[in-house]
Design an enzyme around this catalytic site. Structure first.
Site, mmCIF file in Angstrom:
data_model
loop_
_atom_site.group_PDB
_atom_site.id
_atom_site.type_symbol
_atom_site.label_atom_id
_atom_site.label_comp_id
_atom_site.label_asym_id
_atom_site.label_seq_id
_atom_site.Cartn_x
_atom_site.Cartn_y
_atom_site.Cartn_z
ATOM 1 N N GLY A 11 0.508 -4.028 -5.426
ATOM 2 C CA GLY A 11 0.806 -4.968 -4.504
ATOM 3 C C GLY A 11 2.342 -5.545 -4.517
ATOM 4 N N ARG A 72 0.243 2.680 -5.158
ATOM 5 C CA ARG A 72 -0.799 2.879 -6.143
ATOM 6 C C ARG A 72 -0.608 4.338 -6.503
ATOM 7 N NH1 ARG A 72 -2.585 -2.227 -6.334
ATOM 8 N NH2 ARG A 72 -2.720 -3.474 -4.353
ATOM 9 N N ASP A 103 -1.601 -6.482 -13.401
ATOM 10 C CA ASP A 103 -2.220 -5.792 -14.373
ATOM 11 C C ASP A 103 -2.561 -4.265 -14.365
ATOM 12 O OD1 ASP A 103 -5.453 -4.608 -14.912
ATOM 13 O OD2 ASP A 103 -5.029 -6.376 -16.298
ATOM 14 N N THR A 125 2.838 -10.754 -8.759
ATOM 15 C CA THR A 125 1.423 -10.627 -8.016
ATOM 16 C C THR A 125 1.460 -12.043 -7.489
ATOM 17 O OG1 THR A 125 -0.697 -10.287 -8.170
ATOM 18 C CG2 THR A 125 0.471 -10.936 -10.265
ATOM 19 N N ASP A 127 -1.228 -13.353 -6.751
ATOM 20 C CA ASP A 127 -2.704 -13.931 -7.262
ATOM 21 C C ASP A 127 -2.388 -14.985 -8.479
ATOM 22 O OD1 ASP A 127 -3.871 -12.629 -5.308
ATOM 23 O OD2 ASP A 127 -4.879 -10.665 -6.524
ATOM 24 N N ASP A 129 -2.687 -14.340 -11.721
ATOM 25 C CA ASP A 129 -3.758 -13.669 -12.512
ATOM 26 C C ASP A 129 -3.503 -13.073 -13.653
ATOM 27 O OD1 ASP A 129 -3.167 -11.223 -11.258
ATOM 28 O OD2 ASP A 129 -5.079 -10.958 -10.696
ATOM 29 N N ARG A 171 -8.861 -11.538 -5.311
ATOM 30 C CA ARG A 171 -9.989 -11.051 -5.502
ATOM 31 C C ARG A 171 -10.751 -11.453 -6.947
ATOM 32 N NH1 ARG A 171 -7.853 -5.532 -5.898
ATOM 33 N NH2 ARG A 171 -7.462 -5.920 -8.254
#
Length: 319
Positions: A11, A72, A103, A125, A127, A129, A171
């Protein structure tokens, strides 16, 4: 090292262009040629590569998205795909690779390093994360986008005396929801790392109503559940008129914040320096405002943890 490559994968995140710019110009400053790989690992397999010059990255630092595009690539998870990527690297004489992404992108970098091609991961990213770094490129911009949306929604929530549920990305990690909830005074924040129930939320809404509060903002991370489903349950169980806003991909877009531009620039330059020193299989990050690097295998083996002190604070301030 005389020639390196750079790609973005997974992303997109605001600030990726700042990182690309930093990699290209830092490398050229040190006499290293740089090749940009379009469409991530798919471009590596397809040979969609171009040589980068100083002017190639002019006027991009303020732009969202990624000028190298992203995609992707399931094929790169296979041995055949990885060997094809290595064939492309050998054809262009690329001796090291900077991989900007999350990741999944780092797992691709790990596989290439295992096969003899030095890779450095740069965390990009929204996120936030990725273990081993306080912040990832894009998180700050996405957070500000969410905060601006909540401010606008609160205006109409106040006017119509309604409960609004705002679903944000995340997510597997609730950082965006948690930080936005604390920044905007949300009455409830629902994240995958915590076990709040709909009964907890309804109790908080009822306490607010009892003291005269007529509108509420609830922020839910997509990893916790669907905002639409949650709203339906609140209307059924609490008899409160509820509206839902799913912010979706608006969170990924827009001009990167100053913070993300600086972070992307610092991390991109650090990645080049690590390759210049002959290291491989590392991820650069920032901790306590200092640039750090970690073994990428170790990073991938760890789990991102939410700041539970912040989560408790958000609940204390929304009584």
């Amino acid at each position: 090292m005389k020639r390196i490559g750079v790609l973005t994968s997974g992303g997109d995140a605001p600030g990726m262009n700042a990182a690309i710019r930093s990699v290209v110009r830092k490398a050229i400053y040190h006499g290293i040629e740089v090749y940009g790989i379009n469409y991530g690992f798919q471009g590596l397999i397809d040979g969609d590569i171009r040589k980068m010059e100083l002017g190639s990255v002019g006027d991009i630092i303020q732009r969202g998205g990624t000028m190298l595009y992203s995609a992707r690539c399931e094929d790169f998870k296979t041995e055949e795909g990885q060997l094809k990527g290595i064939e492309t690297l050998e054809h262009y004489g690329i001796e090291g690779l900077v991989v900007i992404g999350g990741d999944g992108s780092f797992r691709g970098a790990e596989k290439l390093t295992e096969r003899g091609y030095p890779c450095i991961g740069v965390p990009g990213t929204i996120d936030n994360d990725i273990p081993g770094t306080d912040f990832t490129i894009g998180f700050d911009t996405a957070l500000n986008t969410i905060s601006e949306a909540i401010d606008k929604i609160r205006d109409t929530a106040t006017s119509h005396e309604r409960t609004y549920i705002i679903e944000v990305m995340g997510r597997d990690a609730g950082d965006l929801a948690l930080w936005a909830g604390l920044a905007d005074g949300a009455e409830s924040v629902l994240i995958p790392e915590a076990e709040d129930t709909i009964e907890d939320v309804i109790d908080r809404l009822k306490r607010g109503n009892e003291r005269g509060k007529r509108h509420s903002i609830i922020i839910i991370a997509e990893g916790y559940g669907s905002g639409v489903d949650f709203a339906r349950e609140i209307e059924e169980k609490a008899k409160l008129e509820t509206r839902v806003t799913v912010l979706g991909h608006t969170q990924r877009g827009g001009s990167p914040s100053a913070s993300d531009r600086v972070l992307g620039s610092r991390l991109g330059a650090a990645a080049v320096d690590i390759l210049r020193k002959g290291s491989a299989g590392r991820m650069v990050g920032i901790q306590n405002n200092e640039i750090v690097d970690h073994d990428i295998v170790e990073v991938l083996s760890q789990k991102h943890h939410i700041d539970l002190d912040m989560y408790r604070l958000s609940k204390e301030l929304s009584i």
